[in-house]
Design an enzyme around this catalytic site. Structure first.
Site, PDB file in Angstrom:
ATOM      1  N   TYR A 115      47.681  41.108   8.592  1.00 51.43           N
ATOM      2  CA  TYR A 115      48.591  39.991   9.121  1.00 51.43           C
ATOM      3  C   TYR A 115      50.049  39.928   9.056  1.00 51.43           C
ATOM      4  O   TYR A 115      50.627  40.006   9.912  1.00 51.43           O
ATOM      5  CB  TYR A 115      47.608  38.792   9.299  1.00 51.43           C
ATOM      6  CG  TYR A 115      46.295  38.640   9.667  1.00 51.43           C
ATOM      7  CD1 TYR A 115      45.531  39.474  10.763  1.00 51.43           C
ATOM      8  CD2 TYR A 115      45.135  38.175   9.137  1.00 51.43           C
ATOM      9  CE1 TYR A 115      44.677  39.390  11.145  1.00 51.43           C
ATOM     10  CE2 TYR A 115      43.932  37.928   9.334  1.00 51.43           C
ATOM     11  CZ  TYR A 115      43.548  38.695  10.439  1.00 51.43           C
ATOM     12  OH  TYR A 115      42.347  38.703  10.716  1.00 51.43           O
ATOM     13  N   ARG A 116      50.157  40.223   7.831  1.00 47.14           N
ATOM     14  CA  ARG A 116      51.621  40.249   7.440  1.00 47.14           C
ATOM     15  C   ARG A 116      52.271  41.259   7.888  1.00 47.14           C
ATOM     16  O   ARG A 116      53.574  41.142   8.381  1.00 47.14           O
ATOM     17  CB  ARG A 116      51.698  40.096   5.834  1.00 47.14           C
ATOM     18  CG  ARG A 116      51.140  38.849   5.288  1.00 47.14           C
ATOM     19  CD  ARG A 116      51.911  37.696   5.770  1.00 47.14           C
ATOM     20  NE  ARG A 116      51.832  36.481   4.833  1.00 47.14           N
ATOM     21  CZ  ARG A 116      51.970  35.234   5.403  1.00 47.14           C
ATOM     22  NH1 ARG A 116      52.174  35.050   6.467  1.00 47.14           N
ATOM     23  NH2 ARG A 116      51.772  34.239   4.327  1.00 47.14           N
TER      24      ARG A 116
END
Length: 193
Positions: free
Chosen positions: A148-149
């Site tokens: 996600y990052r």
């Protein structure tokens, strides 16, 4: 392995496999999985529903992801919406695609399947923002958090507790569409299936 888009009927037809992958990836107890089966079956009727699946060469489900447009009256939407200040509600919920589930069997993790699924799912989303929730974890050790990052998701809510779950969750969001090429900057090689 091949990544395919799924229509609602495709997901319903493979619901047993979907629930199995979900259970393996999340480590949930059998009684919770039965409840989730019913929720998943109703999600396919939501407006803006989009789904993808990763299939092994023998047809076995290695992973899946789905989401839909987030609206008032949906449980997750209402829980998160109520916890946000007005300006954040406007930013994130005006035109939002909710990533509801994104899972890969543990034995197939670490080969870029989750990234490919997320890229395909968000490419199909017809919205200006996307939100998802994930259990709080060490961002350096958790594959989900690193994914996600890498995709540019930012904190929207941290240490949030959904009713009925003792764990803390983070709600993460990003603007759409994704850049081209997608985050990570390279295509993953095909895997033996």
């Amino acid at each position: 392995m091949r990544l395919v888009p799924w229509q609602p009927d495709d997901l319903v037809r493979r619901l047993d496999d979907v629930v199995t992958v979900y259970g393996e990836a999340m480590g949930y107890r059998a009684e919770l999985l039965e409840a989730r089966r019913g929720y998943i079956a109703t999600h396919v009727r939501r407006r803006g529903f989009r789904a993808v699946a990763t299939l092994a060469n023998d047809g076995r489900l290695a992973g899946f992801g789905y989401g839909y447009h987030s609206y008032s009256g949906q449980w997750w939407h209402d829980q998160v919406y109520a916890a946000l200040p007005d300006d954040a509600r406007k930013t994130w919920f005006t035109d939002c695609f909710e990533v509801v589930e994104l899972h890969v069997r543990p034995a197939a993790q670490g080969h870029g399947l989750g990234a490919r699924q997320l890229t395909a799912l968000l490419a199909m989303a017809d919205a200006s923002t996307t939100l998802l929730s994930t259990p709080e974890a060490d961002e350096q050790k958790s594959r989900a958090w690193r994914l996600y990052r890498r995709f540019g998701f930012v904190d929207v809510l941290r240490d949030f507790h959904f009713p009925g779950d003792e764990r803390s969750f983070a709600v993460l969001g990003r603007e759409l569409p994704l850049p081209h090429p997608p985050p990570g900057g390279h295509d993953e090689p095909d895997l033996p299936g």
